[in-house]
Design a protein around this motif. Structure first.
Motif, PDB file in Angstrom:
ATOM      1  N   VAL A 149     -24.121  17.273  43.659  1.00 16.62           N
ATOM      2  CA  VAL A 149     -25.235  16.917  42.782  1.00 16.62           C
ATOM      3  C   VAL A 149     -26.423  16.424  43.610  1.00 16.62           C
ATOM      4  CG1 VAL A 149     -25.987  15.156  41.158  1.00 16.62           C
ATOM      5  CG2 VAL A 149     -23.932  16.446  40.701  1.00 16.62           C
ATOM      6  N   ILE A 153     -30.295  17.982  44.034  1.00 19.38           N
ATOM      7  CA  ILE A 153     -31.572  17.279  43.888  1.00 19.38           C
ATOM      8  C   ILE A 153     -32.398  17.397  45.165  1.00 19.38           C
ATOM      9  CG2 ILE A 153     -32.658  15.045  43.447  1.00 19.38           C
ATOM     10  CD1 ILE A 153     -30.241  14.262  41.829  1.00 19.38           C
ATOM     11  N   LEU A 178     -30.893   5.766  42.772  1.00 21.00           N
ATOM     12  CA  LEU A 178     -31.029   6.061  41.344  1.00 21.00           C
ATOM     13  C   LEU A 178     -29.768   6.729  40.806  1.00 21.00           C
ATOM     14  CD1 LEU A 178     -34.728   7.330  41.135  1.00 21.00           C
ATOM     15  CD2 LEU A 178     -33.822   5.068  40.683  1.00 21.00           C
TER      16      LEU A 178
ATOM     17  N   SER B 110     -39.212   5.460  40.368  1.00 20.88           N
ATOM     18  CA  SER B 110     -38.593   6.707  39.930  1.00 20.88           C
ATOM     19  C   SER B 110     -39.613   7.806  39.625  1.00 20.88           C
ATOM     20  CB  SER B 110     -37.696   6.463  38.727  1.00 20.88           C
ATOM     21  OG  SER B 110     -38.436   6.476  37.545  1.00 20.88           O
ATOM     22  N   PRO B 121     -36.822  13.429  39.487  1.00 22.90           N
ATOM     23  CA  PRO B 121     -35.578  14.017  38.989  1.00 22.90           C
ATOM     24  C   PRO B 121     -34.992  13.253  37.802  1.00 22.90           C
ATOM     25  CG  PRO B 121     -35.204  12.951  41.093  1.00 22.90           C
ATOM     26  CD  PRO B 121     -36.662  12.848  40.818  1.00 22.90           C
ATOM     27  N   PHE B 122     -35.339  11.964  37.669  1.00 20.96           N
ATOM     28  CA  PHE B 122     -34.779  11.161  36.583  1.00 20.96           C
ATOM     29  C   PHE B 122     -35.887  10.733  35.639  1.00 20.96           C
ATOM     30  CE2 PHE B 122     -32.011  10.532  40.218  1.00 20.96           C
ATOM     31  CZ  PHE B 122     -30.771  10.800  39.674  1.00 20.96           C
ATOM     32  N   VAL B 127     -34.678   5.127  33.808  1.00 19.16           N
ATOM     33  CA  VAL B 127     -34.378   4.422  35.054  1.00 19.16           C
ATOM     34  C   VAL B 127     -34.808   2.961  34.917  1.00 19.16           C
ATOM     35  CG1 VAL B 127     -34.957   4.222  37.497  1.00 19.16           C
ATOM     36  CG2 VAL B 127     -34.521   6.454  36.507  1.00 19.16           C
ATOM     37  N   VAL B 272     -39.881  17.398  32.235  1.00 18.72           N
ATOM     38  CA  VAL B 272     -39.701  17.388  33.683  1.00 18.72           C
ATOM     39  C   VAL B 272     -38.224  17.344  34.051  1.00 18.72           C
ATOM     40  CG1 VAL B 272     -40.227  16.135  35.774  1.00 18.72           C
ATOM     41  CG2 VAL B 272     -41.881  16.198  33.924  1.00 18.72           C
ATOM     42  N   LEU B 310     -29.311  10.010  31.965  1.00 18.75           N
ATOM     43  CA  LEU B 310     -29.577   9.836  33.401  1.00 18.75           C
ATOM     44  C   LEU B 310     -28.610  10.679  34.231  1.00 18.75           C
ATOM     45  CD1 LEU B 310     -30.296   6.064  34.058  1.00 18.75           C
ATOM     46  CD2 LEU B 310     -31.777   7.996  34.500  1.00 18.75           C
ATOM     47  N   ILE B 311     -27.334  10.634  33.858  1.00 17.08           N
ATOM     48  CA  ILE B 311     -26.340  11.384  34.632  1.00 17.08           C
ATOM     49  C   ILE B 311     -26.608  12.882  34.514  1.00 17.08           C
ATOM     50  CG2 ILE B 311     -23.886  11.948  34.763  1.00 17.08           C
ATOM     51  CD1 ILE B 311     -23.410   8.997  33.823  1.00 17.08           C
ATOM     52  N   ALA B 314     -29.312  14.157  36.710  1.00 21.67           N
ATOM     53  CA  ALA B 314     -28.897  14.416  38.085  1.00 21.67           C
ATOM     54  C   ALA B 314     -28.341  15.821  38.225  1.00 21.67           C
ATOM     55  CB  ALA B 314     -27.852  13.385  38.517  1.00 21.67           C
TER      56      ALA B 314
END
Lengths: 190, 335
Positions: A149, A153, A178, B110, B121-122, B127, B272, B310-311, B314
């Motif tokens: 993962v 990213i 994060l 973030s 990415p998050f 976050v 996004v 959030l997960i 990822a």
């Protein structure tokens, strides 16, 4: 059911990298590409399972009967290092394709704290041999998920114009943080 | 003559949709929930939302001006959305400095550390929420009683448990005790329109639904993510409910209570941080819904929605990589 709890616990709730912060070095070092991350994950799974079996036997057959449990750390380091070197030699001779796939990663994880950590954790948790093997494989899967993962990213971040000061290691560390924050959601599940 | 010929790459005809339009559209869609939160929590709600928006926009401006030395893009509305969503994710009596800390993490770390809008990415608001929940667990889970201290700012009122909090602590039996006076069953109408304790923006499923439908109508989002997310959450909790109704809450309760609605409509659909292809979006939403249910039912946090998104954020790069649509013309089967 018991095994299911061990598996979910090792993969998600106590993820070796994102929750226990072991094995950070390959996590940051070999995560720039998904393909290398996959190779690394396979190597970790292989070594982790093998090392856990061997160290478990060393603990129960040698250290426990002789009452020299305090030698555990030293013994495990030696056993794991010797084991991985031996496996590498045998693999090179017997199965060149497998050596090509895993070979470059093997020396990297010989002295990795994730391998050592799992070997010690199964002793601390009083697992039997079967449970230890399941725990080692599940932990390696957790490591693989985190690594792949993270590599995904990072591959994406490579294509973006991240601010100059943040390029490379800084943004990787922030992303890792994060990711770890997100994995807090699994806490208490098992 | 040379001015009349413009040579450019396609597309030559452009739609009306721009970043600004999309973002301010989302802001409009958030207004019904804001109205309900003001109606329920009074002055505190206005204060928290305003502060959060000012913090987020301000931090983005300062970072762009002094650290990145780039153009300022605060008028595109994305920082304002992060501010509103962050405020919607906290209780109305949160201290201002904790909100500031959350905004710094949300926008500074973030979003802007990655280069700004489109690169994070998050989801920034989530976050920020996760950071605040980890850093200030007490303040983040102390909810004021609805309608208790309207228009009298900053009184430390008695606190109310959220529906999900009750569920996590006392099981299904505790759910009836939500209302005052306690009744036997859950009052779904109350949860639906928002007469319960909780974070600012999550209390009213109805208001969120209105906003969500507005975004659908304006074509800001597509229906796939919210519908599949909620379906998968309902499916997972429904399966357990069928197995043992005395232990698990029913799927309708899971849909209406807590942040599932807010998350499904406003956070998971973040352009996004969600996958690009429809196939990817469905995978993303289904897994997210399952995770949300699993965290709610088995985890130590009563609310799993924010973490589930959030997960899944990822996993988006991986999902995108393996759910690419086939190139047009590739693998044509001339039967």
């Amino acid at each position: 059911m018991e095994y299911l709890i061990i598996i979910i616990g090792a993969i998600f709730v106590n993820n070796i990298v994102l929750v226990q912060f072991l094995g950070i070095c390959p996590f940051l070092g070999v995560s720039t590409k998904i393909s290398t991350a996959t190779g690394m994950s396979a190597a970790v799974m292989f070594v982790m399972t093998l090392a856990t079996i061997v160290t478990y036997l060393a603990q129960t057959l040698i250290l426990d009967p002789l009452h020299i449990e305090f030698m555990r750390t030293v013994t495990f380091i030696l056993v794991i290092a010797a084991l991985v070197q031996m496996v590498e030699l045998i693999m090179k001779k017997v199965s060149p394709p497998l050596y090509q796939a895993l070979g470059v990663f093997l020396p990297l994880i010989t002295t990795n704290c994730a391998i050592m950590g799992v070997a010690i954790l199964v002793i601390k948790k009083d697992f039997g041999l079967a449970e230890s093997v399941v725990f080692a494989i599940a932990t390696a899967i957790g490591f693989a998920i985190a690594l792949i993962v993270f590599a995904g990213i990072r591959e994406k971040l490579d294509l973006l114009d991240v601010p100059e000061a943040m390029k490379g290691a800084p943004i990787a560390l922030i992303t890792a943080g994060l990711l770890s924050l997100a994995f807090m959601g699994f806490s208490g599940m098992v | 003559m040379s001015n009349k010929l413009i040579v450019s790459l396609s597309p030559h005809e452009k739609g009306e949709l721009s970043v600004e339009k999309v973002m301010w559209g989302v802001v409009i869609a958030l207004m019904p929930s804001f109205a309900i939160s003001v109606y329920t929590f009074g002055f505190d709600a206005i204060k928290v939302v305003l502060l959060s928006v000012v913090f987020c926009v301000g931090i983005e401006f300062l970072i762009q001006k002094f650290m990145l030395k780039s153009e300022t893009t605060i008028l595109d509305g994305s920082a304002a959305i992060t501010g509103i969503l962050l405020a919607f994710n906290v209780p109305s009596n949160i201290p201002w400095w904790q909100l500031l800390a959350g905004s710094v993490v949300a926008i500074g770390i973030s979003k802007m550390a990655f280069g700004g809008l489109g690169k994070n990415p998050f989801n920034p608001a989530l976050v920020g929420r996760a950071f605040m929940l980890a850093s200030f667990p007490v303040e983040m889970t102390t909810w004021p009683v609805p309608f208790s201290n309207i228009w009298s700012p900053a009184t430390d009122a008695i606190t109310a448990a959220t529906p999900l909090g009750r569920l996590a602590e006392g099981g299904v039996k505790a759910l009836g005790a939500l209302t005052d006076p306690p009744v036997e069953a859950v009052d779904y109408i109350d949860i639906f329109i928002g007469k319960v304790g909780g974070s600012l923006g999550e209390i009213s499923a109805a208001a969120i639904l209105i906003g969500g439908l507005y975004m659908l109508y304006k074509k800001i989002i597509t229906w796939h993510i919210p519908v599949f997310y909620l379906l998968s959450l309902a499916g997972f909790s429904g399966l357990l409910w069928i197995i043992d109704p005395s232990k698990y809450a029913d799927p309708l309760f899971h849909l209406l209570a807590g942040g599932a609605m807010l998350g499904a409509w406003f956070m998971a659909t973040d352009l996004v941080t969600s996958p690009m292809s429809v196939k990817g979006q469905i995978i993303f939403a289904v897994l997210g819904g399952l995770l949300c249910g699993a965290i709610r039912i088995y985890g130590s946090y009563p609310e799993g929605c924010s973490y589930s998104i959030l997960i899944m954020n990822a996993f988006v790069p991986l999902i995108d990589k393996y759910s690419k649509p086939k190139r047009f013309g590739k693998e044509v089967n001339y039967g």
